[in-house]
Enzyme design. Structure first.
Site, mmCIF file in Angstrom:
data_model
loop_
_atom_site.group_PDB
_atom_site.id
_atom_site.type_symbol
_atom_site.label_atom_id
_atom_site.label_comp_id
_atom_site.label_asym_id
_atom_site.label_seq_id
_atom_site.Cartn_x
_atom_site.Cartn_y
_atom_site.Cartn_z
ATOM 1 N N PHE A 93 10.532 16.200 44.992
ATOM 2 C CA PHE A 93 11.838 15.885 44.406
ATOM 3 C C PHE A 93 11.663 15.425 42.972
ATOM 4 O O PHE A 93 10.600 14.947 42.575
ATOM 5 C CB PHE A 93 12.584 14.816 45.222
ATOM 6 C CG PHE A 93 11.870 13.483 45.315
ATOM 7 C CD1 PHE A 93 12.103 12.486 44.374
ATOM 8 C CD2 PHE A 93 10.988 13.223 46.352
ATOM 9 C CE1 PHE A 93 11.466 11.259 44.469
ATOM 10 C CE2 PHE A 93 10.345 12.000 46.454
ATOM 11 C CZ PHE A 93 10.582 11.021 45.509
ATOM 12 N N CYS A 94 12.733 15.597 42.191
ATOM 13 C CA CYS A 94 12.781 15.080 40.823
ATOM 14 C C CYS A 94 14.086 14.310 40.680
ATOM 15 O O CYS A 94 14.610 13.795 41.673
ATOM 16 C CB CYS A 94 12.618 16.187 39.787
ATOM 17 S SG CYS A 94 13.860 17.509 39.863
ATOM 18 N N TRP A 95 14.629 14.238 39.481
ATOM 19 C CA TRP A 95 15.827 13.410 39.274
ATOM 20 C C TRP A 95 17.057 13.991 39.960
ATOM 21 O O TRP A 95 17.718 13.329 40.750
ATOM 22 C CB TRP A 95 16.065 13.228 37.786
ATOM 23 C CG TRP A 95 17.388 12.583 37.437
ATOM 24 C CD1 TRP A 95 18.331 13.053 36.590
ATOM 25 C CD2 TRP A 95 17.913 11.341 37.941
ATOM 26 N NE1 TRP A 95 19.409 12.200 36.536
ATOM 27 C CE2 TRP A 95 19.179 11.132 37.360
ATOM 28 C CE3 TRP A 95 17.436 10.400 38.856
ATOM 29 C CZ2 TRP A 95 19.974 10.026 37.636
ATOM 30 C CZ3 TRP A 95 18.230 9.282 39.145
ATOM 31 C CH2 TRP A 95 19.476 9.109 38.533
ATOM 32 N N GLY A 98 16.341 19.549 40.087
ATOM 33 C CA GLY A 98 16.461 20.627 39.123
ATOM 34 C C GLY A 98 15.151 21.304 38.784
ATOM 35 O O GLY A 98 14.366 21.659 39.670
ATOM 36 N N ILE A 122 16.470 12.502 43.480
ATOM 37 C CA ILE A 122 16.550 11.062 43.729
ATOM 38 C C ILE A 122 17.949 10.527 43.419
ATOM 39 O O ILE A 122 18.358 9.487 43.934
ATOM 40 C CB ILE A 122 15.468 10.305 42.930
ATOM 41 C CG1 ILE A 122 15.252 8.917 43.536
ATOM 42 C CG2 ILE A 122 15.801 10.238 41.459
ATOM 43 C CD1 ILE A 122 14.040 8.203 43.022
#
Length: 344
Positions: A93-95, A98, A122
């Site tokens: 996962f990232c922010w 994306g 997140i």
């Protein structure tokens, strides 16, 4: 090809220990807040992320993507090797779910490493945490540890938690001891991290008929305690720890370790010295300067912390309090056990 997964599905798999979570954001983003239990394998480090961000804003989107591809290509073997070392199911996962998590998941799938990608990243997780805490109602009965500074309330709670009792250690979750000196020697946590850790702990103690907490104020360090816990604290059964002054000073010396952080304690003391009678404040300053820490602590307790506690404790009904006169942390732990074991 990788498969997208929702926050709810991810957390269900994590709770059953069927998946490893990998945050592919930069180290500074990971340090600022993440999903508890995650590890960090960044697509870009902090410097690379800043460089790509500058290109995105000042040059073009294509220039940023080209530079990102160049950086990722150079570190690809090491990146893949790290993921191969993680057994079982994995999710990245990232922010916002994306470019970075998509890039990581695509590259890994091309190397026959199957991973999930968290939808919404997140940001979606944070939304779930906030909404869940806003809707939380704690039905368990609360036992609330009160007492003068230095009576070892946190130490008692931590020992009980290690033994499996349903403790919500607010100071431990916040990384702060709740006083003007409370941050020294600790890594204070921000609200995002605190909320995430609190939600995890609530899941662990949610089925217990009671919980143990300390009598904290609304704010502990950098974080604000949710209203439902403050309400639970105010309605809970008060257990007051009473310990001799000598033992309190000894416990503070053990917890705060002033000799290791002398400069920080001197600076913190300057922020409250105007609230203490001038001759006493001057003597405390001399004690700190001359490394006479037990004397400084006793003066602070007598002339600052104990009067503050006396004032705040007037809000509680003394007739319903359970007072424990103990001589050590061990005695305090056993006394609290006796109360709980007798009732449950």
């Amino acid at each position: 090809m990788f498969q997208d997964i929702s926050v709810e599905e991810l957390l269900e798999l994590q709770s059953s220990k069927k998946i490893s979570l990998i945050d592919v954001r930069s180290p500074s983003e990971f340090k600022e807040s993440t999903i508890p239990g995650s590890s960090n394998i960044p697509v870009f480090n902090d410097e690379e992320r800043a460089e790509i961000g500058t290109l995105y804003k000042q040059v073009s989107v294509d220039a940023a993507k080209e530079r990102g591809l160049e950086i990722m290509s150079a570190k690809l073997p090491a990146f893949v090797k790290e993921f191969k070392g993680i057994e079982g199911n994995k999710a990245v996962f990232c922010w916002r779910g994306g470019m970075r998590s998509r890039t990581a998941a695509t590259v890994l799938s091309l190397m026959d490493i199957h991973v999930y990608r968290l939808q919404g990243g997140i940001k979606a997780y944070r939304k779930l945490v906030v909404e869940t805490l806003e809707q939380t109602k704690l039905d368990s009965e609360a036992f609330v540890l009160h007492g003068f500074t230095g009576t070892g309330k946190t130490a008692v709670l931590q020992q009980l938690q290690q033994e499996g009792y349903p403790v919500i250690d607010l100071e431990g979750l916040s990384g702060h001891r709740g006083s003007i000196f409370g941050h020294i020697g600790l890594s204070s946590r921000n609200q995002k991290t605190f909320d995430s850790l609190l939600l995890e702990r609530l899941k662990e103690v949610g089925r217990s008929p009671y919980v143990l907490i300390e009598a904290e104020s609304k704010r502990v360090g950098k974080v604000v305690i949710p209203d439902f816990l403050i309400e639970k604290k105010e309605a809970g059964t008060a257990i007051v720890m009473d310990m001799p002054m000598e033992e309190r000073v000894s416990q503070i010396m053990k917890d705060y370790r002033p000799a290791e952080f002398k400069d920080e304690y001197v600076e913190a003391f300057k922020r409250i010295k105007e609230r203490i009678h001038t001759p006493v404040a001057a003597e405390i300053g001399r004690c700190l300067a001359e490394d006479r820490y037990p004397e400084a602590i006793q003066l602070l307790l007598t002339h600052y912390y104990d009067p503050k506690y006396d004032h705040s404790s007037r809000h509680y009904d003394e007739s319903t309090q359970i007072v424990l006169h103990v001589g050590s942390i061990e005695e305090g732990v056993q006394a609290v056990k006796d109360i709980l074991d007798g009732r449950f």
